[in-house]
Design a protein around this motif. Structure first.
Motif, PDB file in Angstrom:
ATOM      1  N   SER A   1       4.715 -32.407 -42.308  1.00 24.51           N
ATOM      2  CA  SER A   1       4.610 -30.972 -42.038  1.00 24.51           C
ATOM      3  C   SER A   1       3.513 -30.380 -42.903  1.00 24.51           C
ATOM      4  CB  SER A   1       5.950 -30.285 -42.337  1.00 24.51           C
ATOM      5  OG  SER A   1       5.782 -28.895 -42.503  1.00 24.51           O
ATOM      6  N   ALA A   2       2.754 -29.452 -42.343  1.00 24.03           N
ATOM      7  CA  ALA A   2       1.696 -28.791 -43.118  1.00 24.03           C
ATOM      8  C   ALA A   2       2.269 -28.064 -44.320  1.00 24.03           C
ATOM      9  CB  ALA A   2       0.932 -27.809 -42.223  1.00 24.03           C
ATOM     10  N   TYR A   3       3.531 -27.651 -44.221  1.00 23.20           N
ATOM     11  CA  TYR A   3       4.130 -26.854 -45.286  1.00 23.20           C
ATOM     12  C   TYR A   3       4.607 -27.705 -46.456  1.00 23.20           C
ATOM     13  CZ  TYR A   3       3.504 -23.596 -41.588  1.00 23.20           C
ATOM     14  OH  TYR A   3       2.912 -22.852 -40.607  1.00 23.20           O
ATOM     15  N   GLU A   4       4.618 -29.025 -46.286  1.00 19.15           N
ATOM     16  CA  GLU A   4       4.808 -29.904 -47.436  1.00 19.15           C
ATOM     17  C   GLU A   4       3.698 -29.682 -48.458  1.00 19.15           C
ATOM     18  OE1 GLU A   4       6.030 -34.139 -46.808  1.00 19.15           O
ATOM     19  OE2 GLU A   4       5.763 -33.601 -44.693  1.00 19.15           O
ATOM     20  N   TYR A   5       2.503 -29.402 -47.966  1.00 21.95           N
ATOM     21  CA  TYR A   5       1.379 -29.134 -48.861  1.00 21.95           C
ATOM     22  C   TYR A   5       1.713 -28.004 -49.832  1.00 21.95           C
ATOM     23  CZ  TYR A   5      -2.913 -27.084 -50.568  1.00 21.95           C
ATOM     24  OH  TYR A   5      -3.868 -26.540 -51.385  1.00 21.95           O
ATOM     25  N   LEU A   6       2.385 -26.962 -49.334  1.00 22.12           N
ATOM     26  CA  LEU A   6       2.674 -25.804 -50.168  1.00 22.12           C
ATOM     27  C   LEU A   6       3.607 -26.161 -51.321  1.00 22.12           C
ATOM     28  CD1 LEU A   6       3.097 -23.061 -47.411  1.00 22.12           C
ATOM     29  CD2 LEU A   6       1.081 -23.550 -48.825  1.00 22.12           C
ATOM     30  N   GLU A   7       4.519 -27.106 -51.088  1.00 22.75           N
ATOM     31  CA  GLU A   7       5.382 -27.538 -52.189  1.00 22.75           C
ATOM     32  C   GLU A   7       4.600 -28.363 -53.206  1.00 22.75           C
ATOM     33  OE1 GLU A   7       9.534 -29.976 -53.111  1.00 22.75           O
ATOM     34  OE2 GLU A   7       8.958 -29.537 -51.038  1.00 22.75           O
ATOM     35  N   LEU A   8       3.720 -29.244 -52.717  1.00 20.25           N
ATOM     36  CA  LEU A   8       2.911 -30.048 -53.630  1.00 20.25           C
ATOM     37  C   LEU A   8       1.956 -29.183 -54.453  1.00 20.25           C
ATOM     38  CD1 LEU A   8       1.997 -33.007 -51.242  1.00 20.25           C
ATOM     39  CD2 LEU A   8       3.689 -33.020 -53.086  1.00 20.25           C
ATOM     40  N   ARG A   9       1.440 -28.130 -53.844  1.00 18.69           N
ATOM     41  CA  ARG A   9       0.491 -27.252 -54.545  1.00 18.69           C
ATOM     42  C   ARG A   9       1.210 -26.210 -55.391  1.00 18.69           C
ATOM     43  NH1 ARG A   9      -1.695 -24.385 -57.253  1.00 18.69           N
ATOM     44  NH2 ARG A   9      -3.728 -23.343 -57.084  1.00 18.69           N
ATOM     45  N   PHE A  10       2.298 -25.633 -54.874  1.00 19.67           N
ATOM     46  CA  PHE A  10       3.015 -24.574 -55.584  1.00 19.67           C
ATOM     47  C   PHE A  10       4.427 -25.046 -55.954  1.00 19.67           C
ATOM     48  CE2 PHE A  10      -0.060 -22.227 -52.849  1.00 19.67           C
ATOM     49  CZ  PHE A  10      -0.818 -21.657 -53.867  1.00 19.67           C
TER      50      PHE A  10
ATOM     51  N   LYS B   1       8.819 -25.411 -54.071  1.00 15.60           N
ATOM     52  CA  LYS B   1       9.638 -25.447 -52.858  1.00 15.60           C
ATOM     53  C   LYS B   1       9.835 -24.055 -52.267  1.00 15.60           C
ATOM     54  CE  LYS B   1      12.682 -28.574 -52.559  1.00 15.60           C
ATOM     55  NZ  LYS B   1      13.871 -29.476 -52.705  1.00 15.60           N
ATOM     56  N   ALA B   2       9.911 -23.030 -53.102  1.00 14.71           N
ATOM     57  CA  ALA B   2      10.111 -21.666 -52.591  1.00 14.71           C
ATOM     58  C   ALA B   2       8.941 -21.235 -51.703  1.00 14.71           C
ATOM     59  CB  ALA B   2      10.283 -20.692 -53.751  1.00 14.71           C
ATOM     60  N   VAL B   3       7.715 -21.554 -52.106  1.00 22.03           N
ATOM     61  CA  VAL B   3       6.544 -21.205 -51.294  1.00 22.03           C
ATOM     62  C   VAL B   3       6.575 -21.979 -49.981  1.00 22.03           C
ATOM     63  CG1 VAL B   3       4.023 -21.141 -51.218  1.00 22.03           C
ATOM     64  CG2 VAL B   3       5.205 -20.726 -53.374  1.00 22.03           C
ATOM     65  N   ARG B   4       6.998 -23.240 -50.039  1.00 22.13           N
ATOM     66  CA  ARG B   4       7.098 -24.055 -48.826  1.00 22.13           C
ATOM     67  C   ARG B   4       8.075 -23.430 -47.835  1.00 22.13           C
ATOM     68  NH1 ARG B   4       9.013 -30.439 -48.740  1.00 22.13           N
ATOM     69  NH2 ARG B   4       8.994 -30.733 -46.473  1.00 22.13           N
ATOM     70  N   VAL B   5       9.221 -23.006 -48.322  1.00 19.75           N
ATOM     71  CA  VAL B   5      10.228 -22.405 -47.439  1.00 19.75           C
ATOM     72  C   VAL B   5       9.710 -21.088 -46.859  1.00 19.75           C
ATOM     73  CG1 VAL B   5      12.526 -21.370 -47.361  1.00 19.75           C
ATOM     74  CG2 VAL B   5      12.176 -23.543 -48.564  1.00 19.75           C
TER      75      VAL B   5
ATOM     76  N   ASN C   1      -0.942 -19.455 -58.700  1.00 21.72           N
ATOM     77  CA  ASN C   1       0.371 -20.017 -59.030  1.00 21.72           C
ATOM     78  C   ASN C   1       1.422 -19.580 -58.014  1.00 21.72           C
ATOM     79  OD1 ASN C   1       1.023 -17.355 -59.666  1.00 21.72           O
ATOM     80  ND2 ASN C   1       0.861 -17.653 -61.877  1.00 21.72           N
ATOM     81  N   PRO C   2       2.643 -20.117 -58.086  1.00 22.36           N
ATOM     82  CA  PRO C   2       3.680 -19.790 -57.093  1.00 22.36           C
ATOM     83  C   PRO C   2       3.994 -18.297 -56.958  1.00 22.36           C
ATOM     84  CG  PRO C   2       4.295 -21.765 -58.293  1.00 22.36           C
ATOM     85  CD  PRO C   2       3.066 -21.231 -58.965  1.00 22.36           C
ATOM     86  N   PRO C   3       4.196 -17.547 -58.064  1.00 22.45           N
ATOM     87  CA  PRO C   3       4.436 -16.097 -57.872  1.00 22.45           C
ATOM     88  C   PRO C   3       3.295 -15.411 -57.123  1.00 22.45           C
ATOM     89  CG  PRO C   3       4.971 -16.755 -60.118  1.00 22.45           C
ATOM     90  CD  PRO C   3       4.294 -17.922 -59.487  1.00 22.45           C
TER      91      PRO C   3
ATOM     92  N   MET D   1      -1.994 -21.083 -63.982  1.00 20.88           N
ATOM     93  CA  MET D   1      -1.256 -22.348 -63.947  1.00 20.88           C
ATOM     94  C   MET D   1      -0.912 -22.848 -65.353  1.00 20.88           C
ATOM     95  SD  MET D   1      -0.596 -23.280 -60.873  1.00 20.88           S
ATOM     96  CE  MET D   1      -0.256 -25.037 -61.013  1.00 20.88           C
ATOM     97  N   ARG D   2      -0.978 -21.978 -66.339  1.00 17.52           N
ATOM     98  CA  ARG D   2      -0.652 -22.386 -67.708  1.00 17.52           C
ATOM     99  C   ARG D   2       0.803 -22.845 -67.779  1.00 17.52           C
ATOM    100  NH1 ARG D   2      -1.325 -17.837 -70.170  1.00 17.52           N
ATOM    101  NH2 ARG D   2      -3.580 -18.041 -70.291  1.00 17.52           N
ATOM    102  N   GLY D   3       1.012 -24.046 -68.284  1.00 16.66           N
ATOM    103  CA  GLY D   3       2.362 -24.582 -68.396  1.00 16.66           C
ATOM    104  C   GLY D   3       2.884 -25.220 -67.132  1.00 16.66           C
ATOM    105  N   ARG D   4       2.089 -25.216 -66.070  1.00 14.23           N
ATOM    106  CA  ARG D   4       2.484 -25.834 -64.796  1.00 14.23           C
ATOM    107  C   ARG D   4       1.569 -27.016 -64.502  1.00 14.23           C
ATOM    108  NH1 ARG D   4       2.907 -20.148 -63.652  1.00 14.23           N
ATOM    109  NH2 ARG D   4       5.001 -19.552 -62.961  1.00 14.23           N
TER     110      ARG D   4
END
Length: 638
Positions: A128-137, A139-143, A452-454, A552-555
């Motif tokens: 799924s293309a949205y797997e990318y969003l979890e790898l980059r950010f 799981k919340a962004v993916r959902v 970052n995710p937020p 992305m500090r700390g991530r």
């Protein structure tokens, strides 16, 4: 030249005795039924070939063994819906050939996915293309991305099934709900049982039917009016052949800049990040085959656009010689083509049925792609992450059940569409509104390592709010002015009570005469700039929130999810310039700022000479299985 006045000459009227009596002959019904039977047969063949031995990979990604030719035709067919087949000729007939310049956007609109999105998606071995969003950010962004996509497609697939059936019923008397149910059931059966491989091969067949149906109309129509040369002469004499309109105003509906560059963002939202298309790229046997399939779509798209424009010109020339009936002049714009085809092909048994088969091939290909992509993201993004220990057999069966469920939901949405009245246009508009923010979300992740995710979540929400504000605002403004609701830059059609009139309003809104002011000025933004405006909103807001929240500090940043824009641009410079800028090493693979990984410096994971360092990026997560470690060459000042 303004396309708004290109068809200002009054249309000739005929007496009611010339009214079209559009009925299907037995041969026409046979041709139409043959389309459905062959589509179903192709799907069932792939469903029962190896029945019981299917895996989830075979069902959702055709076992990643598809060649570039079927994938290219499937990419073309996915969004070549019946709405477009009816809409493009109507646009040319009413406003001239300015729309033809949209073909200029296809170059960048397909080149960028081929060299940016496909390599990243393919090398990450995604489903799924949205797997990318979890790898980059995370799981919340993916959902969030998955839910947004599901909302977009569920709204759209019911409309794309219902609207062409309604237009066909109005012109030919073809039973409305019989066609809706037949298409919905046939499409659901072969999509759910056969999976992506069945969808792709039926798309190939249906694409050929679409080409054949439109080609027949062009040949027969041009022959009746004296050839394509005469068609072009008539169009030129009546101002239908548009020049290049270089007005940079984004509030002008169609200009060269709007079509050639605003259209790029629309193409990217469809061919770059839409799951229906990404899934086809990922089904290719190699990355090279996926890139070649994207290249192959370019000439095919140009041919499809040319055919649609030629049908519009032939239709115009035809009605200069054979006047319209009163019934036809009062028809909604999306009915023009059907009236023309039924009028043109009368007395040629089988050819009206062929064009209807062409029309419904567009619907079948779009709907089946929607079913399959929805089943994939639901299974891969919403179910498997929470139930990772599903067996192959159970996962395969569940995927089929989900596809059947979406088929039934599509029929339900078609019924709801029939009850929506003027709100139907808002439902159609949602498809275009959501595409831009999703494009912005992926671009934010790929091109900006500090995001970052937020920032991604807030940016997506801001993009969606902006999209709905402008899109719905333009519709409400239209309703408040006492005319049929239209998208930005739109004016009412001749029959606002007819639902088919608003079907094409989103695709081809007509031009307003008065210049709006204030917020209405914002609402009049050309519909082709929607994707650019909304995706830019996501990026700007996402970057601002990311920087304010520490980046992305700390991530941990997975470097394979980043596209190195600056190194790629530097690589285009002459070697002497690269040496002068000390950037020659940046032309290699992905580049990562060492500040992102300060903890790896202390652990000795950065190693090499003073100027050139190699970062060994360890494998992370199940999505990376089977992918060799990546080494990123970079400049460092350690």
């Amino acid at each position: 030249m303004s396309v708004a006045v290109s068809t200002s000459a009054p249309l000739p009227l005929a007496s009611d005795t010339n009214m079209v009596t559009s009925t299907f002959s037995l041969v026409d019904y046979v041709v139409f039924v043959l389309l459905l039977v062959l589509s179903l047969a192709i799907g069932l063949y792939h469903a029962y070939r190896g029945w019981g031995r299917h895996t989830i990979g075979q069902l959702l990604l055709a076992d990643r063994k598809m060649g570039c030719f079927p994938v290219a035709l499937s990419l073309l067919a996915t969004f070549q819906s019946a709405v477009a087949i009816l809409g493009v000729p109507s646009e040319i007939y009413r406003f001239g050939t300015q729309y033809w310049f949209l073909g200029c956007s296809y170059f960048l609109g397909l080149l960028i996915p081929a060299h940016v999105f496909i390599p990243i998606f393919y090398r990450l071995h995604l489903t799924s293309a949205y797997e990318y969003l979890e790898l980059r950010f995370n799981k919340a962004v993916r959902v969030c991305g998955t839910v947004t996509f599901i909302f977009q497609m569920v709204i759209y697939m019911g409309v794309v099934l219902y609207a062409p059936s309604l237009a066909l019923n109005a012109v030919t008397g073809f039973d409305l709900w019989l066609s809706v149910l037949t298409l919905g059931i046939v499409c659901t059966v072969y999509t759910a049982l056969g999976g992506l491989k069945a969808v792709i091969w039926t798309d190939v067949f249906q694409t050929l039917v679409m080409f054949l149906g439109q080609l027949v109309v062009i040949i027969v129509g041009s022959a009746k009016v004296g050839g394509l040369g005469h068609v072009w002469d008539v169009a030129s004499q009546h101002g239908l052949i548009s020049g290049i309109e270089l007005d940079p105003d984004p509030f002008v509906r169609h200009t060269f800049w709007t079509l050639a560059f605003g259209g790029v963002f629309m193409m990217l939202s469809l061919y770059g990040v839409n799951q229906a298309q990404v899934q086809r790229y990922l089904s290719s046997r190699t990355e090279k085959a996926a890139v070649l399939s994207c290249y192959a779509v370019f000439p095919c798209q140009q041919v499809v656009l040319c055919m649609g424009c030629l049908i519009g010109l032939v239709m115009f020339a035809y009605y200069r010689e054979y006047p319209m009936s009163t019934q036809q002049t009062q028809a909604a714009p999306d009915q023009f083509v059907l009236y023309f085809v039924m009028d043109l092909l009368r007395g040629l048994p089988g050819l009206p049925g062929l064009f209807v088969a062409c029309l419904f091939s567009g619907s079948l290909s779009t709907i089946s792609s929607a079913f399959n992509s929805l089943a994939t993201v639901t299974m891969e993004d919403l179910i498997r992450p929470w139930f990772p220990h599903f067996s192959e057999v159970r996962a395969t069966m569940l995927s089929r059940i989900i596809a059947f469920g979406y088929g039934l939901l599509c029929l339900g949405m078609a019924y709801i569409s029939s009850q929506m009245g003027p709100v139907l246009q808002a439902a159609i508009s949602i498809f275009g509104m959501v595409g831009g923010p999703l494009l912005g979300l992926f671009c934010l992740g790929m091109f900006f390592p500090c995001a970052n995710p937020p920032g991604a979540i807030v940016g997506l929400l801001a993009g969606l709010i902006m999209a709905f504000w402008i899109g719905i605002g333009s519709i409400v403004t239209g309703m408040g002015s006492g005319r049929a609701p239209t998208p930005s830059n739109g004016s009412s059609f001749s029959l606002p009570s007819n639902l088919t009139a608003v079907t094409m309003a989103t695709l081809m809104p007509s031009t307003t005469i008065s210049k709006p002011t204030g917020l209405q000025r914002l609402y009049s933004l050309s519909y082709l700039w929607y994707s650019a405006h909304n995706s830019t909103t996501v990026i700007v807001v996402g970057l601002a929130v990311s920087l304010l929240s520490g980046g992305m500090r700390g991530r941990t940043l997975n470097p394979r999810t980043i596209y190195p824009v600056l190194p790629k641009l530097v690589a285009l410079l002459p070697t002497s310039c690269q040496k002068r800028l000390h950037c020659e090493t940046h032309s290699q693979d992905l580049s990562v700022d060492t500040a992102v990984f300060p903890e790896k410096v202390s652990n000795g994971m950065l190693r090499g000479s003073r100027d050139k360092e190699a970062v060994d990026v360890p494998e992370e997560g199940p999505a990376h299985q089977g992918i060799s470690p990546t080494f990123i060459v970079q400049e460092t000042s350690l």
